[in-house]
Structure formats: structure tokens, C-alpha cells
Design an enzyme around this catalytic site. Sequence first.
Site, short mmCIF file in Angstrom:
data_model
loop_
_atom_site.label_atom_id
_atom_site.label_comp_id
_atom_site.label_asym_id
_atom_site.label_seq_id
_atom_site.Cartn_x
_atom_site.Cartn_y
_atom_site.Cartn_z
N ASP A 1 -20.97 -27.08 15.69
CA ASP A 1 -20.68 -28.52 15.61
C ASP A 1 -21.95 -29.25 15.18
O ASP A 1 -23.06 -28.80 15.47
CB ASP A 1 -20.22 -29.02 16.99
CG ASP A 1 -19.50 -30.36 16.90
OD1 ASP A 1 -18.26 -30.36 17.02
OD2 ASP A 1 -20.17 -31.39 16.71
N TYR B 1 -6.84 -37.66 3.21
CA TYR B 1 -6.73 -36.77 4.39
C TYR B 1 -5.51 -35.88 4.27
O TYR B 1 -5.57 -34.67 4.51
CB TYR B 1 -6.66 -37.64 5.64
CG TYR B 1 -6.55 -36.89 6.95
CD1 TYR B 1 -7.68 -36.32 7.54
CD2 TYR B 1 -5.33 -36.79 7.61
CE1 TYR B 1 -7.58 -35.66 8.77
CE2 TYR B 1 -5.22 -36.13 8.83
CZ TYR B 1 -6.35 -35.57 9.40
OH TYR B 1 -6.24 -34.92 10.61
N THR C 1 -8.00 -38.35 20.97
CA THR C 1 -9.35 -37.77 20.88
C THR C 1 -10.28 -38.89 20.38
O THR C 1 -9.80 -39.95 19.96
CB THR C 1 -9.40 -36.62 19.84
OG1 THR C 1 -9.24 -37.19 18.54
CG2 THR C 1 -8.35 -35.56 20.08
P1 NAP Z 1 -13.00 -35.30 16.86
O1 NAP Z 1 -12.91 -35.58 18.33
O2 NAP Z 1 -13.66 -36.29 15.97
O3 NAP Z 1 -13.68 -33.86 16.69
C1 NAP Z 1 -14.09 -33.40 15.45
C2 NAP Z 1 -15.38 -32.64 15.64
O4 NAP Z 1 -15.76 -32.08 14.37
C3 NAP Z 1 -16.55 -33.52 16.12
O5 NAP Z 1 -17.27 -32.86 17.14
C4 NAP Z 1 -17.38 -33.66 14.85
O6 NAP Z 1 -18.76 -33.85 15.11
C5 NAP Z 1 -17.15 -32.31 14.22
N1 NAP Z 1 -17.51 -32.32 12.81
C6 NAP Z 1 -17.21 -33.26 11.87
N2 NAP Z 1 -17.75 -32.93 10.70
C7 NAP Z 1 -18.41 -31.76 10.89
C8 NAP Z 1 -19.20 -30.93 10.06
N3 NAP Z 1 -19.43 -31.24 8.79
N4 NAP Z 1 -19.72 -29.80 10.59
C9 NAP Z 1 -19.52 -29.47 11.89
N5 NAP Z 1 -18.81 -30.24 12.73
C10 NAP Z 1 -18.26 -31.37 12.24
O7 NAP Z 1 -11.55 -35.10 16.25
P2 NAP Z 1 -10.25 -34.29 16.75
O8 NAP Z 1 -9.16 -35.27 16.83
O9 NAP Z 1 -10.56 -33.41 17.89
O10 NAP Z 1 -10.00 -33.43 15.46
C11 NAP Z 1 -10.11 -32.00 15.43
C12 NAP Z 1 -9.30 -31.50 14.25
O11 NAP Z 1 -7.93 -31.83 14.47
C13 NAP Z 1 -9.68 -32.16 12.92
O12 NAP Z 1 -9.62 -31.20 11.89
C14 NAP Z 1 -8.61 -33.21 12.73
O13 NAP Z 1 -8.41 -33.53 11.37
C15 NAP Z 1 -7.42 -32.49 13.33
N6 NAP Z 1 -6.32 -33.34 13.74
C16 NAP Z 1 -6.47 -34.29 14.71
C17 NAP Z 1 -5.37 -35.05 15.08
C18 NAP Z 1 -5.46 -36.12 16.15
O14 NAP Z 1 -4.49 -36.89 16.32
N7 NAP Z 1 -6.57 -36.21 16.90
C19 NAP Z 1 -4.13 -34.87 14.47
C20 NAP Z 1 -4.01 -33.90 13.48
C21 NAP Z 1 -5.11 -33.13 13.14
P3 NAP Z 1 -19.33 -35.37 15.28
O15 NAP Z 1 -18.51 -36.00 16.38
O16 NAP Z 1 -20.76 -35.15 15.64
O17 NAP Z 1 -19.11 -36.03 13.97
#
Ligand code: NAP
Length: 241
Positions: A40, A140, A175
Site C-alpha cells: 500500500d 472508472y 470505506t
Molecule cells: P480505499 O479505502 O480508498 O482503499 C484503497 C487503498 O488503495 C488505499 O489504502 C490506497 O492508499 C491504496 N492505493 C491507492 N492507489 C495506490 C497505489 N498506486 N499503490 C498502492 N496502493 C494504492 O477504497 P476501497 O473502497 O477499500 O476500495 C478498494 C477497492 O475496491 C478499489 O479497487 C475500489 O475501486 C474497489 N471498489 C470499492 C467500492 C466501494 O463502494 N467502496 C465499490 C466497488 C469497488 P491511500 O489511501 O494511501 O491512497
Amino acid sequence: MMTVDGLDGAEAVVSGGGSGIGAAVVRLLERSGANVHVADLSGDPPVDVTDRGTLDALASRIRADHGGLDVLVNAAGILTQNLPVDDMPADDFRRNYEVNVIGTVNACQAFGPLLRARCGAVVNVASQAALVSLPQQAAYTAAKGAVTALTRSLAIDWAEHGVRANAVAPGFTLTPMTAAFFENEDFTRAATRRIPLGRILDADEVAAAIVFLASPLASAITGIVLPVDGGWTAGEPALPW
Ligand code: NAP
């Protein structure tokens, strides 16, 4: 507390494991007995999935210390601002592709040899947006569509090595990525009404499906995209006939 069978002693990498869905995956893998490496931006050392060098450095350490990898979860991802497709700058598309798609490819290439050494499993995190389009999220949505297609390609290319590759397609999950949306009561009411189960999902519920697909319980499953969305992609909720 829930655990998943067959992961005791497993070696795992979770990109994006510092927050949200990725962090929930880390917790469940650890409770199930796995040794988890968090990849991360906020990790120690930081790993940027768009920078192949930082992934290769982690892969080298895992090779030296453990010799192989059983599980790779690609949860690192970004969501850029919502805009009508006509107004969306090309850079928005590039950034979404760079992190969500090429970041996933980078991790698969960096950890591929270690996964082959253990006949491991990959789980990519796509989105319901890859299956049913969301308004004003063309960049996206297109990137997550590419993640689902990439998952099928990985499944086919790596089947001969005994490595499985699957994806989950989460629905709206609370999240840090989505917290600002759900502060808007109108948004939350409209989204909740559209979800057949009638509620926003919890990251632990998405993690359960990811860790199941990563585990030997899913030993016959490869190349699928599993919606974990409260029914969003199944169709409209009940109508008042
Ligand atoms: P989140 O809480 O923002 O977690 C994403 C994590 O990825 C953060 O720790 C972020 O680090 C890290 N990250 C971002 N860019 C990165 C990079 N270049 N290299 C390494 N780490 C990186 O979001 P989440 O909701 O848990 O999302 C997780 C996954 O689920 C994502 O792929 C998202 O598109 C997908 N998703 C989420 C939802 C939803 O409703 N939450 C729905 C569908 C899909 P920083 O915080 O330091 O930037």
C-alpha cells in the site's frame, strides 16, 4: 469471529491493504492463519502499484524469506471525480487505467513467479460498475471493465501453472473511498432504495467473498467475476404492483 478454512500458514500479498476493503481482507486472512504482506502507498515500506520497482522489491523479499506466494489480492484502486463523459479529461482515463488496470497487471507480473511456485490464487477487485454502468463514471467504469477482462485472461494464461484468477465486483461499500458520498443523505437514500437488500455493504462482507475465492474452498473456480452487491446487478428492487 469468522475465519476461512485452508489458509493456515498461507503467504499472502494484499495491495491496497491499508484501508477499506483491502484492510478487511488483511484482517480476515490473518484471522484465518495467513502471513500477510500489505502492499500500500501508506505501508512500511510504501508500495505503489504503478511503480513496478516497489512491487519487485517486495517480491524479492518474499522469495528470499518464504520461497513462494499462495494468495495475491489486488484491492489498490482509485475513483476519480464524477463528470459527464463529454467533460472527462483524458488524464482522468489515464489515471484510472494506470492504478486500477496497469497497477493490477504490474502486481500480477511481479508476483506471478511466486504464485506459480505454490499454485496460488489471485483475486482482483473490480466493481459493480464493470457490470452495470454508473452515471458520470466513464473512466472508472471502463477501467473496472478492463479489470474483469484481464481477470479472464489471467485465468486462461495461468491455468496451466495451476494458478487461479478471479474477481469480485463490489457494490456500494462504506470505506474511506466512498465516505463522502454517504455523507450526502439524498445520495444514500437513492442508492439504498436501488439496492435490493436495502443497505450499503460493509467491507467485511466484501472481504469474505474475496478470501473465499482466494482459498482452497474455491479450488475449482477460475475466471469468474462474482458480484458482491446486495443484488444491484440482479435488477431493480421490487415494484409496488
Ligand atoms: P480505499 O479505502 O480508498 O482503499 C484503497 C487503498 O488503495 C488505499 O489504502 C490506497 O492508499 C491504496 N492505493 C491507492 N492507489 C495506490 C497505489 N498506486 N499503490 C498502492 N496502493 C494504492 O477504497 P476501497 O473502497 O477499500 O476500495 C478498494 C477497492 O475496491 C478499489 O479497487 C475500489 O475501486 C474497489 N471498489 C470499492 C467500492 C466501494 O463502494 N467502496 C465499490 C466497488 C469497488 P491511500 O489511501 O494511501 O491512497
